[in-house]
Scaffold this active site. Structure first.
Site, PDB file in Angstrom:
ATOM      1  N   TYR A   1       0.846  -1.192   0.000  1.00  0.00           N
ATOM      2  CA  TYR A   1       0.000   0.000   0.000  1.00  0.00           C
ATOM      3  C   TYR A   1       0.884   1.245   0.000  1.00  0.00           C
ATOM      4  CZ  TYR A   1      -4.484   2.314   1.274  1.00  0.00           C
ATOM      5  OH  TYR A   1      -5.642   3.047   1.283  1.00  0.00           O
ATOM      6  N   CYS A   2       0.660   2.142  -0.976  1.00  0.00           N
ATOM      7  CA  CYS A   2       1.284   3.468  -0.992  1.00  0.00           C
ATOM      8  C   CYS A   2       2.817   3.370  -0.907  1.00  0.00           C
ATOM      9  CB  CYS A   2       0.704   4.320   0.137  1.00  0.00           C
ATOM     10  SG  CYS A   2       1.080   6.083  -0.004  1.00  0.00           S
ATOM     11  N   LEU A   3       3.438   3.947   0.125  1.00  0.00           N
ATOM     12  CA  LEU A   3       4.886   3.876   0.263  1.00  0.00           C
ATOM     13  C   LEU A   3       5.369   2.435   0.357  1.00  0.00           C
ATOM     14  CD1 LEU A   3       4.198   6.846   1.239  1.00  0.00           C
ATOM     15  CD2 LEU A   3       6.238   6.675   2.646  1.00  0.00           C
TER      16      LEU A   3
ATOM     17  N   PHE B   1      -1.196  -0.931  -4.185  1.00  0.00           N
ATOM     18  CA  PHE B   1      -2.304  -0.008  -3.970  1.00  0.00           C
ATOM     19  C   PHE B   1      -1.776   1.421  -3.962  1.00  0.00           C
ATOM     20  CE2 PHE B   1      -4.270  -3.422  -0.962  1.00  0.00           C
ATOM     21  CZ  PHE B   1      -4.604  -4.211  -2.044  1.00  0.00           C
TER      22      PHE B   1
END
Length: 597
Positions: free
Chosen positions: A332-334, A360
């Site tokens: 997710y993200c980072l 994501f």
């Protein structure tokens, strides 16, 4: 709806108990003096830096003064429209039916109280504000000759100013607050001041606006409560293995890599919207990394350490726990940036243990980072590094404040009105509890990330970044990748995340969910909201992709399940935490996630 010239009626004023009021103000005075002393003694650091913001607006002033004709024209246009507002308001007060000169945007929740429409005076206040806000914004963003960075800052901070000056944010121009003040005899304002002081105390002199009931949730009880055990840990993370709920599971385990800027349980808020529980229920052996909330002892941990002691260590531990060498990975993200960096490093080492990757809202090309770009330049990063050098980490509240500014009306001013003007407590909401559960970032790691990803945008370039002495190249990644982005994402704009589809060397699937950075991902399979779009083609342009995309109803989760099942192997008897070579350390969600700042 009431007649347009119906006067705004207020309830009869209730007089507060004078003794109780005096006692409350005495307590408030004592707390205020102590907080002022504490604040004055602290060496505070602000993101954004006021000096940098002032410099940008100084440039704006010079440009405006160099073209006085344009400024005069803007003022004349404003006064003409303001006169129209005055005239239509006067006509309305005399009983005429008139159309408003200016209306709030369709999604603007600030003016939903009926008085803003039904009462002519408040309608006049509302329209005057909206007109002034539009005029200020158009004047500030329409100036020519500014460099791109200054223009971005001016647009962003002009919007912050406009949002802050809304009449809804002031007691005397907010009809709901006025009504509450008269009904309670001013108790709401006294309680609001106490709430303000409590938030200042919790922030040690800096304002930390409470967004939810902080006592209503506890990791392991009603959030992050999916059963499992911590089976492994390093100084940087704990690895959780979840208890199966099916008799059989897929052969390949599923490793989840969350961002380290927030706690992992955004993916495990509650049973109905937990991606982790849903994945367990679909027959996956799920492992999740729970990152540490670092202190000064971890100041020198670098991005490479998050690779070595995070993703790579997790892969080794999963083999020990299950006997299975290969996994599917979700990030997710980072966390997605780290996962893809890990895959590129593994490709250079001819390590193919990750059979598929799902990202994501993940950026790999940082050339268009959206509004966060306002905070990214050499001058501001140097200031952040200076502050981190003193403590060894960046306070989680600093980044939380930045993200809240991106949606100031929803995440700042709505709570200012509710908590301080109305004197109410915020509702219990698991998502906002998670949002307030910030994490720190180690000094070296965060500096590396800001510079190499956001400032210099090196990850997209072959050999642009070296990890553990190895130059990495995203094009060498041959594993299939599933990119999930969100159409209204204000943190990782989907047009920016789409660029990642052009950077890897294997099969790619791109899916565009509805809503934003959180709701677009946490859209449970049972949900009928938002929908998602797919397109089997991957043209270079995000706009081209969207033009050929097909709309689907409901959640993207089942669609992803069909995709990931192709690399998940056969079904085998379910694995229990502790069945393998790793002895469980403690119950999920572990101790790392419970460390609050």
């Amino acid at each position: 709806m009431a007649d347009s010239n119906t006067p705004f009626t207020l309830p009869q004023m209730n007089l507060p108990d004078s003794a109780r009021l005096a006692e409350n103000f005495e307590k408030i005075s004592e707390r205020s003096q102590r907080l002022l002393q504490e604040f004055a003694s602290r060496n505070t650091f602000q993101i954004p830096d006021p000096g940098i913001v002032a410099k940008s607006f100084g440039e704006l002033s010079q440009k405006l003064l160099s073209d006085p004709g344009r400024l005069i024209q803007a003022q004349m246009n404003f006064w003409q429209e303001y006169l129209n507002v005055w005239q239509t308001s006067a006509q309305r007060m005399l009983g005429a039916e008139v159309e408003p000169v200016v209306k709030p945007a369709p999604g603007d929740k600030r003016f939903k109280d009926d008085a803003w429409v039904e009462n002519a005076i408040f309608d006049f206040i509302k329209q005057s504000y909206l007109l002034a806000a539009r005029s200020i914004h158009e004047t500030a963003v329409g100036v020519e000759g500014l460099d791109e960075k200054s223009a971005q800052r001016i647009e962003f901070y002009t919007r912050q100013y406009i949002d802050a000056m809304a009449p809804t944010n002031f007691a005397l121009t907010n009809p709901k607050v006025l009504k509450e003040t008269l009904e309670s005899g001013g108790e709401n304002l006294v309680k609001g001041l106490a709430n303000l002081l409590e938030d200042l105390e919790r922030g040690n002199g800096q304002l930390r606006v409470k967004m939810t009931d902080l006592e209503a949730f506890e990791p392991g009880k009603n959030v992050a409560a999916t059963p499992g055990k911590v089976v492994y840990q390093t100084p940087l993370m704990q690895l959780i293995q979840y208890t199966p709920t099916t008799a059989e599971v897929f052969e390949k385990p599923l490793l989840i890599v969350p961002p380290w800027i927030n706690k992992f349980y955004i993916l495990d808020l509650g049973p109905k919207n937990s991606f982790i529980k849903w994945a367990v229920d679909q027959g996956f052996t799920v492992f999740t990394i729970s990152w540490v909330n670092p202190d000064e002892s971890l100041a020198d941990k670098n991005f490479e350490d998050y690779l070595k002691e995070g993703t790579l260590a997790a892969l080794d531990a999963i083999k020990e726990a299950t006997g299975e060498k290969e996994v599917n990975a979700v990030a997710y993200c980072l966390g997605g940036t780290l996962l893809m960096s890990t895959l590129a490093y593994m490709a250079a080492k001819r390590d193919s243990r990750i059979k598929s990757a799902t990202c994501f809202t993940t950026m790999l090309d940082f050339s268009e980072p959206g509004e966060l770009e306002v905070f990214i330049d050499e001058e501001q990063i140097e200031l952040i590094e200076k502050q981190m050098a003193e403590k060894g980490y960046l306070e989680g509240t600093a980044m939380a404040g930045v993200f809240n500014m991106l949606r100031a009306n929803d995440l700042i001013w709505s709570f200012v009105v509710n908590n301080y003007l109305l004197g109410k407590e915020p509702m219990a909401f698991d998502l906002l509890y998670w949002n307030s559960d910030s994490t720190r970032m180690p000094r070296r790691m965060h500096s590396f990330y800001l510079r190499n990803m956001y400032l210099y945008n090196k990850l997209k370039d072959a050999g642009g970044i070296s990890l553990l002495g190895t130059p990495i190249d995203l094009k060498k990644i041959k594993a299939p990748v599933f990119f999930l982005s969100a159409k209204e994402d204000h943190i990782a704009p989907w047009t920016a995340t789409y660029k990642g589809t052009q950077l890897t060397g294997g099969p790619v699937k791109f899916v565009l969910g509805g809503s934003g950075h959180i709701a677009g991902v946490i859209n449970p399979a049972s949900s009928k909201k938002y929908g998602f779009q797919t397109n089997d083609k991957l043209p270079p342009s995000a706009d081209e992709w969207l033009a050929g995309a097909e709309q689907h109803e409901g959640s993207w989760w089942p669609y992803w399940l069909q995709w990931v099942a192709q690399t998940s192997g056969e079904k085998i008897p379910a694995r229990q935490p502790g069945d393998g070579k790793l002895t469980p350390i403690e119950e999920a969600p572990g101790s790392f996630v419970k460390i609050r700042i």
